[in-house]
Design a protein around this motif. Structure first.
Motif, PDB file in Angstrom:
ATOM      1  N   THR A 218      14.790 -13.054 -34.030  1.00 62.24           N
ATOM      2  CA  THR A 218      15.690 -14.068 -33.491  1.00 62.24           C
ATOM      3  C   THR A 218      15.564 -15.352 -34.288  1.00 62.24           C
ATOM      4  N   ASP A 347      25.215 -12.801 -32.880  1.00 64.86           N
ATOM      5  CA  ASP A 347      24.784 -13.295 -31.567  1.00 64.86           C
ATOM      6  C   ASP A 347      25.176 -12.244 -30.528  1.00 64.86           C
ATOM      7  N   ASP A 349      24.380 -12.077 -27.334  1.00 62.08           N
ATOM      8  CA  ASP A 349      24.297 -12.498 -25.936  1.00 62.08           C
ATOM      9  C   ASP A 349      25.603 -12.258 -25.177  1.00 62.08           C
ATOM     10  N   ARG A 350      26.713 -12.503 -25.850  1.00 64.43           N
ATOM     11  CA  ARG A 350      28.026 -12.228 -25.255  1.00 64.43           C
ATOM     12  C   ARG A 350      28.824 -11.445 -26.292  1.00 64.43           C
ATOM     13  N   ASP A 408      28.657 -10.146 -20.620  1.00 64.39           N
ATOM     14  CA  ASP A 408      27.402 -10.896 -20.714  1.00 64.39           C
ATOM     15  C   ASP A 408      26.283  -9.906 -21.022  1.00 64.39           C
ATOM     16  N   ARG A 410      23.085 -10.586 -22.154  1.00 67.40           N
ATOM     17  CA  ARG A 410      21.760 -11.180 -22.325  1.00 67.40           C
ATOM     18  C   ARG A 410      20.634 -10.215 -21.929  1.00 67.40           C
ATOM     19  N   ARG A 412      20.646  -7.213 -22.917  1.00 69.98           N
ATOM     20  CA  ARG A 412      20.632  -6.254 -24.027  1.00 69.98           C
ATOM     21  C   ARG A 412      20.852  -4.824 -23.533  1.00 69.98           C
TER      22      ARG A 412
END
Length: 509
Positions: A218, A347, A349-350, A408, A410, A412
């Protein structure tokens, strides 16, 4: 599957061989061969009770099985009462203060008179107070003559409580629901626009880094990933930006003086207004050039490595966004050219989930009411709330168009480029019985459910299925609302039906 079948057969044998003896006070006669069985459900418990014909002055042994509906496990402690009430009298109470085995209470009931009586069974224990009304029963003055048991028109599968309690087993009631009409389509997981970046080399040079970023690590926006050490003769060193800054400052000074002169001439009537307009335009451009030169110097200083010997020729490569490093295309000390791709960052996350919809469904898009995502390994689908795009162009090769939702991610739960499935909903279908999808068993290509006929008996029922939503499926035929079906362990019922071994009934506890 063979192992599961072997375990099931062992359980069947254990249930047959471990029947506890009857109460010492119970009278067993040939007339008591007929056994009544009743199954009732309340909010908290399921009652399955077996008892012989009730006769005045004779003990009848009640085998009471109580299952907690919050866990489908047997009650482990508490008191069970059998209440036999004639007419409007309070009735006689017969009780057992604890189960003889987990979930099973043995209660001796000795009626003092004959006639019609109301039968209730109460349970207190484990923070539960429950009552089951079994309605009116006959209490005979003398033992009735034996009669042949009626054969059921349907083939029932026996599955004892002792088996249900130790396996992953549960039932649920078919509820009357209105499920939206839907279609299920494959979908692809994509990064959001602006949520990915190819990090390229800004100049020719040699790559220097303290540590090679690991795949999957990350990074934060602005974090330094590597440095480019520029050649000594690189025209993009600090000399160029400084020269551009000086030129911009000089041009701004000249443009300012010219604009002041043009204003005086215009106000004095010695020059037309166009002269002033041209001078002010030149002044605005000079200011813009100066701002750009200053910004170039600022960026250079912000990214210049101030720790090395050749600090004026070392440029930092920074992450343009926060995310995960998906690809590393370089190595320390590598000679690079301007424009070479060094890293790929996303990214996750979304993300976008794009359904691949057949063109035949395009007329229904106006009635689109929502979507849910089926995630491999997750027990139930996830509702999607943010619609991003409905494609207006049909792909000429696949004859499909995309419908994209944001998810969403987040937690994973899904990965970029993973293939998943979406279910799109269009309006509502007429209300009808609906059950959890886990109740459906594929029996040689045909969907079937197992309906609970009594506490320990189940009926195989072919069904025709309709729309699905949030883990529920509509049943178009073969099942009525209010019927109870197996929703966990239905495959075990099927194995029991195929085993060819019918467990003995007639619990006497």
């Amino acid at each position: 599957m063979k192992a599961t079948l072997a375990i099931l057969l062992l359980l069947l044998a254990a249930c047959n061989s471990n029947t506890p003896p009857a109460s010492p006070t119970a009278q067993t006669t040939p007339e008591e061969t007929h056994v009544e069985s009743v199954t009732k459900w309340s909010t908290h418990t399921e009652l399955f009770v077996e008892f012989p014909t009730l006769v005045q002055g004779r003990n009848s042994r009640f085998a009471i099985h109580l299952t907690r509906l919050d866990s489908f496990r047997p009650v482990l402690k508490g008191t069970a009462e059998v209440i036999l009430a004639f007419d409007a009298s309070p009735g006689a109470t017969f009780a057992s203060q604890s189960p003889s085995r987990p979930g099973i209470f043995g209660v001796d009931v000795k009626p003092s008179r004959s006639g019609k009586a109301r039968l209730l069974i109460r349970y207190r224990g484990e923070s539960i107070e429950d009552s089951h009304d079994l309605g009116t029963v006959d209490v005979h003055a003398t033992p009735p003559p034996p009669h042949a048991e009626e054969e059921s028109e349907t083939s029932e599968v026996s599955f004892l409580k002792e088996q249900q309690w130790v396996l992953d087993f549960a039932t649920a009631t078919a509820e009357k629901r209105t499920l939206a009409s839907s279609i299920r389509v494959p979908a692809e997981v994509e990064p959001r626009p602006g949520a990915w970046a190819d990090v390229a080399a800004p100049f020719d040079g040699r790559l220097r880094m303290d540590r090679l970023p690991a795949l999957g690590s990350t990074v934060r926006e602005g974090q330094t990933l590597a440095y480019v050490v520029l050649p000594a003769n690189n025209p993009t060193d600090t000399t160029g930006p400084q020269l551009a800054l000086q030129e911009a400052e000089t041009m701004l000074a000249l443009a300012t003086k010219d604009a002041q002169r043009a204003r005086r001439l215009t106000e004095g009537g010695a020059a037309p207004g166009r002269r002033l307009d041209e001078a002010e335009t030149t002044l605005a451009l000079a200011r813009a050039r100066l701002a750009a030169a200053r910004e170039r110097i600022r960026v250079w200083n912000d990214n210049r490595d101030a720790s090395g010997d050749a600090q004026s020729r070392s440029f930092a490569i920074k992450a343009p966004l926060s995310g995960i490093i998906e690809r590393v295309l370089c190595a320390p000390g590598q000679a690079i050219k301007a424009g070479d791709n060094l890293f790929y960052i996303t990214d996750p996350d979304r993300v976008l989930v794009a359904g691949i919809v057949p063109e035949s469904e395009y007329p229904r898009i106006r009635a689109l009411s929502g979507a849910e995502l089926e995630i491999p390994g997750q027990p139930s689908p996830r509702r999607l709330n943010r619609l991003l795009r409905v494609g207006s162009v049909v792909d000429s090769a696949t004859r499909t168009f995309p419908i994209s939702y944001e998810f969403d991610n987040r937690e994973r739960l899904i990965a970029i480029n993973q293939t998943v499935h979406l279910r799109f909903f269009f309006g509502s279908a007429p209300p009808g019985p609906a059950i959890p999808e886990s109740a459906i068993v594929d029996d040689n290509g045909s969907p079937v459910v197992y309906v609970q006929a009594s506490g320990e008996s189940f009926i195989r029922r072919p069904v025709r299925l309709g729309d699905r939503s949030a883990g529920m499926v509509a049943v178009l035929s073969g099942l009525s609302a209010g019927e109870r079906v197996v929703v966990r362990g239905a495959h075990l019922i099927r194995l029991a039906s195929l085993s060819g071994q019918a467990p003995a009934h007639g619990h006497v506890h």
